[in-house]
Scaffold this motif. Structure first.
Motif, PDB file in Angstrom:
ATOM      1  N   ALA A   7       0.831  -1.205   0.000  1.00  0.00           N
ATOM      2  CA  ALA A   7       0.000   0.000   0.000  1.00  0.00           C
ATOM      3  C   ALA A   7       0.863   1.251   0.000  1.00  0.00           C
ATOM      4  CB  ALA A   7      -0.930  -0.010   1.212  1.00  0.00           C
ATOM      5  N   ALA A   8       1.952   1.224   0.782  1.00  0.00           N
ATOM      6  CA  ALA A   8       2.852   2.387   0.800  1.00  0.00           C
ATOM      7  C   ALA A   8       3.437   2.628  -0.583  1.00  0.00           C
ATOM      8  CB  ALA A   8       3.952   2.168   1.829  1.00  0.00           C
ATOM      9  N   HIS A   9       3.809   1.529  -1.246  1.00  0.00           N
ATOM     10  CA  HIS A   9       4.385   1.678  -2.588  1.00  0.00           C
ATOM     11  C   HIS A   9       3.347   2.191  -3.575  1.00  0.00           C
ATOM     12  CE1 HIS A   9       6.798   0.843  -6.141  1.00  0.00           C
ATOM     13  NE2 HIS A   9       5.769   0.158  -6.630  1.00  0.00           N
ATOM     14  N   ALA A  49      -3.565 -13.902  -9.698  1.00  0.00           N
ATOM     15  CA  ALA A  49      -4.478 -12.800  -9.980  1.00  0.00           C
ATOM     16  C   ALA A  49      -5.200 -12.283  -8.742  1.00  0.00           C
ATOM     17  CB  ALA A  49      -5.502 -13.229 -11.031  1.00  0.00           C
ATOM     18  N   THR A  50      -5.414 -13.139  -7.741  1.00  0.00           N
ATOM     19  CA  THR A  50      -6.154 -12.714  -6.553  1.00  0.00           C
ATOM     20  C   THR A  50      -5.250 -12.150  -5.468  1.00  0.00           C
ATOM     21  OG1 THR A  50      -6.052 -14.986  -5.702  1.00  0.00           O
ATOM     22  CG2 THR A  50      -8.023 -14.363  -6.937  1.00  0.00           C
ATOM     23  N   GLN A  51      -3.952 -12.028  -5.750  1.00  0.00           N
ATOM     24  CA  GLN A  51      -3.061 -11.428  -4.768  1.00  0.00           C
ATOM     25  C   GLN A  51      -3.235  -9.912  -4.761  1.00  0.00           C
ATOM     26  OE1 GLN A  51       0.956 -12.653  -5.517  1.00  0.00           O
ATOM     27  NE2 GLN A  51       0.502 -14.841  -5.355  1.00  0.00           N
ATOM     28  N   ARG A  52      -2.968  -9.329  -3.609  1.00  0.00           N
ATOM     29  CA  ARG A  52      -3.141  -7.887  -3.468  1.00  0.00           C
ATOM     30  C   ARG A  52      -2.101  -7.137  -4.312  1.00  0.00           C
ATOM     31  NH1 ARG A  52      -3.662  -7.634   3.137  1.00  0.00           N
ATOM     32  NH2 ARG A  52      -5.585  -8.841   3.301  1.00  0.00           N
ATOM     33  N   PHE A  53      -2.555  -6.112  -4.970  1.00  0.00           N
ATOM     34  CA  PHE A  53      -1.729  -5.206  -5.781  1.00  0.00           C
ATOM     35  C   PHE A  53      -1.057  -5.905  -6.963  1.00  0.00           C
ATOM     36  CE2 PHE A  53      -1.688  -3.276  -1.486  1.00  0.00           C
ATOM     37  CZ  PHE A  53      -2.358  -2.100  -1.798  1.00  0.00           C
ATOM     38  N   TRP A  54      -1.561  -7.094  -7.321  1.00  0.00           N
ATOM     39  CA  TRP A  54      -1.005  -7.749  -8.509  1.00  0.00           C
ATOM     40  C   TRP A  54      -1.760  -7.240  -9.734  1.00  0.00           C
ATOM     41  CZ3 TRP A  54      -2.692 -10.564 -12.617  1.00  0.00           C
ATOM     42  CH2 TRP A  54      -1.707 -11.190 -13.389  1.00  0.00           C
ATOM     43  N   ARG A 107       1.008  -7.360 -16.668  1.00  0.00           N
ATOM     44  CA  ARG A 107       2.083  -6.496 -17.167  1.00  0.00           C
ATOM     45  C   ARG A 107       1.565  -5.463 -18.153  1.00  0.00           C
ATOM     46  NH1 ARG A 107       7.077  -9.644 -19.503  1.00  0.00           N
ATOM     47  NH2 ARG A 107       6.978 -10.362 -17.334  1.00  0.00           N
ATOM     48  N   GLN A 108       0.602  -5.880 -18.983  1.00  0.00           N
ATOM     49  CA  GLN A 108       0.140  -4.954 -20.010  1.00  0.00           C
ATOM     50  C   GLN A 108      -0.773  -3.872 -19.442  1.00  0.00           C
ATOM     51  OE1 GLN A 108      -0.472  -8.142 -19.851  1.00  0.00           O
ATOM     52  NE2 GLN A 108      -2.660  -8.595 -19.989  1.00  0.00           N
ATOM     53  N   SER A 109      -1.118  -3.954 -18.162  1.00  0.00           N
ATOM     54  CA  SER A 109      -1.999  -2.934 -17.592  1.00  0.00           C
ATOM     55  C   SER A 109      -1.369  -2.319 -16.365  1.00  0.00           C
ATOM     56  CB  SER A 109      -3.353  -3.546 -17.231  1.00  0.00           C
ATOM     57  OG  SER A 109      -3.172  -4.567 -16.261  1.00  0.00           O
ATOM     58  N   ALA A 110      -0.072  -2.186 -16.389  1.00  0.00           N
ATOM     59  CA  ALA A 110       0.624  -1.688 -15.208  1.00  0.00           C
ATOM     60  C   ALA A 110       0.234  -0.268 -14.862  1.00  0.00           C
ATOM     61  CB  ALA A 110       2.137  -1.772 -15.426  1.00  0.00           C
ATOM     62  N   ASP A 111      -0.344   0.461 -15.817  1.00  0.00           N
ATOM     63  CA  ASP A 111      -0.689   1.847 -15.552  1.00  0.00           C
ATOM     64  C   ASP A 111      -2.161   2.045 -15.202  1.00  0.00           C
ATOM     65  OD1 ASP A 111      -1.550   1.036 -17.976  1.00  0.00           O
ATOM     66  OD2 ASP A 111      -1.185   2.947 -18.995  1.00  0.00           O
ATOM     67  N   GLY A 112      -2.893   0.957 -15.000  1.00  0.00           N
ATOM     68  CA  GLY A 112      -4.315   1.109 -14.692  1.00  0.00           C
ATOM     69  C   GLY A 112      -4.737   0.219 -13.556  1.00  0.00           C
ATOM     70  N   GLY A 113      -5.727   0.653 -12.827  1.00  0.00           N
ATOM     71  CA  GLY A 113      -6.278  -0.144 -11.732  1.00  0.00           C
ATOM     72  C   GLY A 113      -5.400  -0.113 -10.497  1.00  0.00           C
ATOM     73  N   SER A 114      -5.979  -0.605  -9.407  1.00  0.00           N
ATOM     74  CA  SER A 114      -5.246  -0.625  -8.140  1.00  0.00           C
ATOM     75  C   SER A 114      -4.658  -1.987  -7.813  1.00  0.00           C
ATOM     76  CB  SER A 114      -6.191  -0.205  -6.998  1.00  0.00           C
ATOM     77  OG  SER A 114      -7.255  -1.143  -6.869  1.00  0.00           O
ATOM     78  N   GLY A 115      -5.051  -3.022  -8.551  1.00  0.00           N
ATOM     79  CA  GLY A 115      -4.560  -4.364  -8.241  1.00  0.00           C
ATOM     80  C   GLY A 115      -5.245  -4.996  -7.042  1.00  0.00           C
ATOM     81  N   LEU A 116      -6.407  -4.437  -6.644  1.00  0.00           N
ATOM     82  CA  LEU A 116      -7.124  -4.975  -5.472  1.00  0.00           C
ATOM     83  C   LEU A 116      -8.490  -5.547  -5.828  1.00  0.00           C
ATOM     84  CD1 LEU A 116      -6.374  -2.125  -2.907  1.00  0.00           C
ATOM     85  CD2 LEU A 116      -5.410  -4.434  -2.906  1.00  0.00           C
ATOM     86  N   GLY A 117      -8.912  -5.416  -7.074  1.00  0.00           N
ATOM     87  CA  GLY A 117     -10.258  -5.841  -7.444  1.00  0.00           C
ATOM     88  C   GLY A 117     -10.511  -7.312  -7.188  1.00  0.00           C
TER      89      GLY A 117
END
Length: 434
Positions: free
Chosen positions: A227-229, A381-386, A389-399
């Motif tokens: 989260a800090a990162h 895919a269900t890990q936090r903040f994962w 690669r092709q969407s590294a600039d979108g989303g929070s990785g928490l969905g």
């Protein structure tokens, strides 16, 4: 109250009551048997004297043998039918024959209590008697002699009990000391090799709890670090764009402010997802008293995921079913799946949403036309903040992490499958009510 003291009191009181009950019953029976034996001794002495008197030719006063040695401590008196005292042993009470009933009797003569037995034979009345004071002294001595072993046995039992309880609780005391010496962050399992079998389930449960605490602590530490990162990146971008807007003017300043606003939206979205995840994994009560209908859940989720692109979501027939979980969580889970599908699909492509019921579960299938995921990526895919690669600039990785937490909390399932024609298919299974 300590466990040792409680065991000592419980077992000690029970043991004392048991020993005291046995001692009371034994002393009562001994007293009864002894009194009956002394009474039988009186009766046998009287009958023996009567039998000896029957062998004399003409018993008269002064012509009778001495019966002082009949039994030690027994007084004897022989009276004729005319009331003449033919014989009285030394120390025997002077009492008229008319005052002595036949059989056993308790009388007070001359201030002394006597226990007597009287029998008539061949015109003679033979009476034998014991002093009750001597008899009571004998009974007291016998009681004391019988009680001493019980008292000694009870005292020895209590002492042995104290040592036994102390020695038996030593493994528990060693376990307490081992735990008290641990550091607050020491979560390694407790060594149970030298512990008795009764403590093995306790130590196993404790180790299981320590394992869960270690897992939860590791997860929280990883969440804090991630989260800090994740929060540092949009904050840095916002700060940079604001600095650019400050030193520039016109179009460049407006563009920088637009990028700063996008970063703020991304930061707000990440914080909202973190808050939702914390509430789902915590003890927060989501029940609002409402009914979670399948069609309402689909409408709300689709509207939240694509407020300006509703035509991109193709929704199939909806069953009339009610979900067995709060509506807010069902909408959150389905909205995250639709949001991911829309984000990773090509612009303008359709996302198919199918809903059907099977037994006690309701299935939501979301299929997109994006690049899909490899088997390794689907496992992460269900890990936090994962994020892919092709969407590294979108989303929070928490969905998907939030969806997995909701599924785990309410006993559902989450399955990811790669489509043959391309894209990713996600099936969300949630419990339904009858």
């Amino acid at each position: 109250m300590s466990l040792r003291l409680r065991l000592l009191l419980l077992i000690g009181v029970s043991l004392s009551l048991l020993w005291c009950g046995v001692a009371a019953w034994t002393l009562h029976d001994l007293d009864r048997q002894l009194r009956r034996t002394l009474d039988q001794r009186l009766a046998m002495s009287a009958q023996m004297v009567a039998g000896l008197m029957a062998q004399l030719p003409s018993p008269r006063a002064g012509a009778l043998p001495s019966f002082a040695g009949i039994h030690a401590g027994i007084a004897c008196q022989i009276v004729s039918v005319r009331g003449e005292v033919l014989l009285r042993t030394p120390g025997a009470p002077e009492v008229k024959a008319s005052r002595l009933p036949l059989g056993y009797a308790d009388q007070q003569i001359g201030g002394v209590h006597w226990r007597s037995y009287t029998v008539e034979a061949n015109g003679l009345s033979v009476t034998t008697a014991d002093r009750l004071t001597e008899r009571d002294a004998l009974l007291a001595a016998v009681r004391w002699a019988a009680a001493v072993p019980f008292i000694a046995a009870l005292a020895g039992s209590l002492i042995a009990l104290w040592f036994g309880v102390r020695h038996g609780l030593l493994p528990l005391e060693r376990l307490r000391r081992a735990l008290s010496r641990r550091a607050p962050d020491a979560l390694e399992p407790v060594d149970s090799r030298n512990l008795p079998g009764d403590l093995q389930p306790l130590v196993a449960s404790l180790n299981d709890l320590l394992g869960k605490m270690a897992l939860a602590l590791s997860r929280e530490r990883r969440l804090t670090s991630d989260a800090a990162h994740e929060l540092r990146t949009p904050l840095t971008a916002i700060k940079t764009h604001l600095q650019v807007a400050r030193i520039t003017q016109g179009h460049d300043a407006q563009t920088a402010l637009t990028h700063a606003e996008e970063g703020a939206d991304r930061l707000q979205n990440t914080l909202g997802q973190l808050l939702t995840l914390a509430r789902v994994e915590g003890e927060f009560d989501w029940e609002d008293g409402g009914v979670a209908l399948a069609n309402e859940v689909v409408d709300l989720a689709a509207r939240d995921a694509a407020p300006r692109q509703a035509e991109r979501i193709a929704i199939g027939p909806l069953p009339q079913a009610q979900l067995a979980l709060p509506q807010a969580l069902a909408v959150t889970a389905l909205r995250n799946l639709l949001d991911n599908a829309l984000r990773y699909s090509p612009p303008g492509s359709l996302v198919r949403l199918s809903v059907w019921r099977e037994g006690a579960f309701l299935h939501f299938e979301v299929a997109d036309q994006g690049p899909g995921l490899s088997a390794e990526s689907m496992a992460q895919a269900t890990q936090r903040f994962w994020r892919a690669r092709q969407s590294a600039d979108g989303g929070s990785g928490l969905g998907l992490a939030i969806v997995a937490a909701i599924v785990e909390r309410f006993g559902g399932r989450l399955a990811l499958r790669a489509e043959e024609a391309g894209g990713l298919c996600v099936i969300l299974t949630l419990p339904a009510r009858d």
